[in-house]
Design a protein around this motif. Structure first.
Motif, PDB file in Angstrom:
ATOM      1  N   ILE A   1       0.865  -1.346  -0.011  1.00 67.14           N
ATOM      2  CA  ILE A   1       0.032  -0.067  -0.093  1.00 67.14           C
ATOM      3  C   ILE A   1       0.844   1.194  -0.013  1.00 67.14           C
ATOM      4  O   ILE A   1       1.524   1.383   1.081  1.00 67.14           O
ATOM      5  CB  ILE A   1      -0.886   0.063   1.137  1.00 67.14           C
ATOM      6  CG1 ILE A   1      -1.759  -1.324   1.490  1.00 67.14           C
ATOM      7  CG2 ILE A   1      -1.898   1.055   1.109  1.00 67.14           C
ATOM      8  CD1 ILE A   1      -2.616  -1.692  -0.031  1.00 67.14           C
ATOM      9  N   GLY A   2       0.877   1.854  -1.006  1.00 66.72           N
ATOM     10  CA  GLY A   2       1.832   3.049  -1.377  1.00 66.72           C
ATOM     11  C   GLY A   2       1.484   4.334  -0.341  1.00 66.72           C
ATOM     12  O   GLY A   2       0.740   4.345   0.179  1.00 66.72           O
ATOM     13  N   GLU A   3       2.671   5.188  -0.243  1.00 67.51           N
ATOM     14  CA  GLU A   3       2.907   6.151   0.636  1.00 67.51           C
ATOM     15  C   GLU A   3       1.549   7.129   0.303  1.00 67.51           C
ATOM     16  O   GLU A   3       1.448   7.296  -0.567  1.00 67.51           O
ATOM     17  CB  GLU A   3       4.092   6.795   0.283  1.00 67.51           C
ATOM     18  CG  GLU A   3       4.478   8.088   1.187  1.00 67.51           C
ATOM     19  CD  GLU A   3       5.674   8.769   1.130  1.00 67.51           C
ATOM     20  OE1 GLU A   3       5.860   9.796   1.669  1.00 67.51           O
ATOM     21  OE2 GLU A   3       6.458   8.100   0.489  1.00 67.51           O
ATOM     22  N   GLY A   4       1.154   7.538   1.532  1.00 68.27           N
ATOM     23  CA  GLY A   4      -0.159   8.435   1.393  1.00 68.27           C
ATOM     24  C   GLY A   4      -1.198   7.827   0.795  1.00 68.27           C
ATOM     25  O   GLY A   4      -2.182   8.755   0.545  1.00 68.27           O
ATOM     26  N   ALA A   5      -1.564   6.514   0.737  1.00 62.27           N
ATOM     27  CA  ALA A   5      -2.869   5.952  -0.012  1.00 62.27           C
ATOM     28  C   ALA A   5      -3.680   5.849   0.965  1.00 62.27           C
ATOM     29  O   ALA A   5      -3.755   6.074   2.209  1.00 62.27           O
ATOM     30  CB  ALA A   5      -2.415   4.466  -0.523  1.00 62.27           C
ATOM     31  N   LYS A   6      -4.830   5.897   0.545  1.00 61.46           N
ATOM     32  CA  LYS A   6      -6.109   5.814   1.367  1.00 61.46           C
ATOM     33  C   LYS A   6      -7.082   4.518   0.944  1.00 61.46           C
ATOM     34  O   LYS A   6      -7.221   4.234  -0.248  1.00 61.46           O
ATOM     35  CB  LYS A   6      -7.151   7.147   1.232  1.00 61.46           C
ATOM     36  CG  LYS A   6      -8.254   7.180   1.988  1.00 61.46           C
ATOM     37  CD  LYS A   6      -9.135   8.427   1.576  1.00 61.46           C
ATOM     38  CE  LYS A   6      -8.490   9.640   1.506  1.00 61.46           C
ATOM     39  NZ  LYS A   6      -9.201  10.731   1.077  1.00 61.46           N
ATOM     40  N   ILE A   7      -7.435   3.680   2.072  1.00 53.00           N
ATOM     41  CA  ILE A   7      -8.100   2.408   1.770  1.00 53.00           C
ATOM     42  C   ILE A   7      -9.654   2.709   2.426  1.00 53.00           C
ATOM     43  O   ILE A   7      -9.662   3.025   3.637  1.00 53.00           O
ATOM     44  CB  ILE A   7      -7.326   1.247   2.427  1.00 53.00           C
ATOM     45  CG1 ILE A   7      -6.064   1.073   2.075  1.00 53.00           C
ATOM     46  CG2 ILE A   7      -8.301  -0.029   2.156  1.00 53.00           C
ATOM     47  CD1 ILE A   7      -5.747   1.087   0.436  1.00 53.00           C
ATOM     48  N   GLY A   8     -10.695   2.768   1.596  1.00 52.47           N
ATOM     49  CA  GLY A   8     -12.052   2.967   2.113  1.00 52.47           C
ATOM     50  C   GLY A   8     -12.374   1.918   3.289  1.00 52.47           C
ATOM     51  O   GLY A   8     -11.992   0.852   3.121  1.00 52.47           O
ATOM     52  N   ALA A   9     -13.369   2.402   4.011  1.00 49.04           N
ATOM     53  CA  ALA A   9     -13.840   1.469   4.989  1.00 49.04           C
ATOM     54  C   ALA A   9     -14.655   0.326   4.088  1.00 49.04           C
ATOM     55  O   ALA A   9     -15.427   0.393   3.386  1.00 49.04           O
ATOM     56  CB  ALA A   9     -14.867   2.044   5.774  1.00 49.04           C
ATOM     57  N   GLY A  10     -14.552  -0.924   4.647  1.00 46.16           N
ATOM     58  CA  GLY A  10     -15.038  -2.044   4.138  1.00 46.16           C
ATOM     59  C   GLY A  10     -14.388  -2.747   3.083  1.00 46.16           C
ATOM     60  O   GLY A  10     -14.737  -3.661   2.354  1.00 46.16           O
ATOM     61  N   SER A  11     -13.204  -2.288   2.280  1.00 47.43           N
ATOM     62  CA  SER A  11     -12.692  -2.601   1.262  1.00 47.43           C
ATOM     63  C   SER A  11     -11.894  -3.677   1.439  1.00 47.43           C
ATOM     64  O   SER A  11     -11.443  -4.096   2.624  1.00 47.43           O
ATOM     65  CB  SER A  11     -11.684  -1.586   0.608  1.00 47.43           C
ATOM     66  OG  SER A  11     -12.535  -0.037   0.384  1.00 47.43           O
ATOM     67  N   VAL A  12     -11.835  -4.765   0.369  1.00 51.12           N
ATOM     68  CA  VAL A  12     -11.073  -5.869   0.411  1.00 51.12           C
ATOM     69  C   VAL A  12      -9.616  -5.738  -0.683  1.00 51.12           C
ATOM     70  O   VAL A  12     -10.167  -5.430  -1.744  1.00 51.12           O
ATOM     71  CB  VAL A  12     -11.782  -6.919   0.120  1.00 51.12           C
ATOM     72  CG1 VAL A  12     -10.860  -8.259  -0.103  1.00 51.12           C
ATOM     73  CG2 VAL A  12     -13.157  -7.255   1.229  1.00 51.12           C
ATOM     74  N   VAL A  13      -8.549  -5.603  -0.359  1.00 55.93           N
ATOM     75  CA  VAL A  13      -7.395  -5.277  -1.110  1.00 55.93           C
ATOM     76  C   VAL A  13      -6.638  -6.451  -1.324  1.00 55.93           C
ATOM     77  O   VAL A  13      -6.000  -7.127  -0.393  1.00 55.93           O
ATOM     78  CB  VAL A  13      -6.829  -4.056  -0.774  1.00 55.93           C
ATOM     79  CG1 VAL A  13      -5.287  -3.784  -1.501  1.00 55.93           C
ATOM     80  CG2 VAL A  13      -7.527  -2.963  -0.372  1.00 55.93           C
ATOM     81  N   LEU A  14      -6.534  -6.987  -2.481  1.00 56.16           N
ATOM     82  CA  LEU A  14      -5.582  -7.997  -2.883  1.00 56.16           C
ATOM     83  C   LEU A  14      -4.664  -7.738  -3.668  1.00 56.16           C
ATOM     84  O   LEU A  14      -3.594  -8.725  -3.864  1.00 56.16           O
ATOM     85  CB  LEU A  14      -6.437  -9.155  -3.379  1.00 56.16           C
ATOM     86  CG  LEU A  14      -7.874  -9.687  -2.781  1.00 56.16           C
ATOM     87  CD1 LEU A  14      -8.600 -10.648  -3.489  1.00 56.16           C
ATOM     88  CD2 LEU A  14      -7.312 -10.132  -1.686  1.00 56.16           C
TER      89      LEU A  14
END
Length: 277
Positions: free
Chosen positions: A216-229
């Motif tokens: 997950i790159g610098e300064g990135a944002k992952i939204g609530a409830g997301s599934v990241v693969l």
């Protein structure tokens, strides 16, 4: 006095002043505040005493834990500076954090993170049975499950913290904010380096799940409830299940702020045409 020592001293003096004020305003808390903060000569001792009382059990005595924590904090300046940075992170980023002493006493995200740092130090020193026992107590008491081998930077905010899971080979950078029920996990029974790597300044929303050895790159944002693969580029926003980049994969929208510090969860919605109620 070096700048870091000055900062440490300022924060500790602020904590003591807040505790004294609160003891005078609420006599029912006076004994608790005296024993936990005001009777101690340093933040190291106060934090060690508080963690020892929080994490003790009938067979893992508070006095043993106090000595363990105090030895770790006293001998490692990195642990001390990380605790100060985490206190500042909570005070500056969370509007519900009314004082440094409130964070020190009541924020289980802060307390679990400091206890984990000691467990990680034990793990690195090959004292692994004790590291695992301490990690188990942290999970039991705070509902925060972090493997003692996981590497965590400074300026960390575990906001609410309940249900946070961080796997063995995960790495979390500096100035990262993570909300409750976030999982940084593996993808199954694969061994080796199998957990996420979170860059500096990242914000991970409540209930997000990030699986595998992804970056997950610098300064990135992952939204609530997301599934990241898969990897998320720096300064972009990933949302949904499965997660996709706001603005599209080819030319994703990028933000200038540091979301791990700004705590801006929703500004991307105005640019996201598919968001409909």
């Amino acid at each position: 006095m070096p700048a870091t020592e000055e900062e440490d001293a300022w924060v500790w003096n602020q904590i003591k002043a807040e505790a004294k004020r609160d003891a005078e305003a609420e006599p029912a808390l006076a004994s608790y505040l005296y024993s936990t903060i005001l009777s101690h000569s340093s933040l190291d001792r106060s934090l060690s005493f508080h963690l020892g009382n929080k994490l003790c059990s009938s067979t893992l005595l508070s006095t043993l834990l106090y000595d363990l924590f105090l030895n770790a904090f006293s001998s490692d300046s990195n642990l001390r500076s990380a605790a100060i940075a985490d206190l500042r992170a909570a005070r500056e980023r969370d509007p519900a954090c009314v004082s440094y002493s409130h964070c020190l006493l009541n924020y289980k995200g802060f307390l679990s993170c400091q206890a984990h740092r000691v467990a990680h130090k034990l793990w690195a020193e090959a004292r692994r049975p004790l590291a695992l026992a301490l990690s188990s107590r942290i999970a039991d008491v705070f509902a925060v499950d972090i493997h003692p081998a996981a590497k965590i930077g400074k300026g960390i905010l575990f906001d609410h913290a309940t249900g946070v899971v961080v796997g063995e080979t995960a790495v979390i950078g500096n100035n990262v904010s993570i909300l409750h029920h976030v999982t940084l996990g593996g993808t199954g029974k694969v061994g080796g380096d199998r957990h996420p790597k979170i860059g500096d300044g990242v914000l991970i929303g409540a209930g997000a799940t990030i699986l595998g050895n992804v970056k997950i790159g610098e300064g990135a944002k992952i939204g609530a409830g997301s599934v990241v693969l898969i990897d998320v580029p720096p300064r972009t926003t990933a949302v949904g299940n499965p997660a996709r980049l706001v603005g599209g994969k080819e030319r994703p929208s990028k933000h200038e702020d540091v979301p791990g510090e700004s705590m801006d969860h929703t500004s991307f919605i105005s640019e996201w045409s598919d968001y409909i109620i």
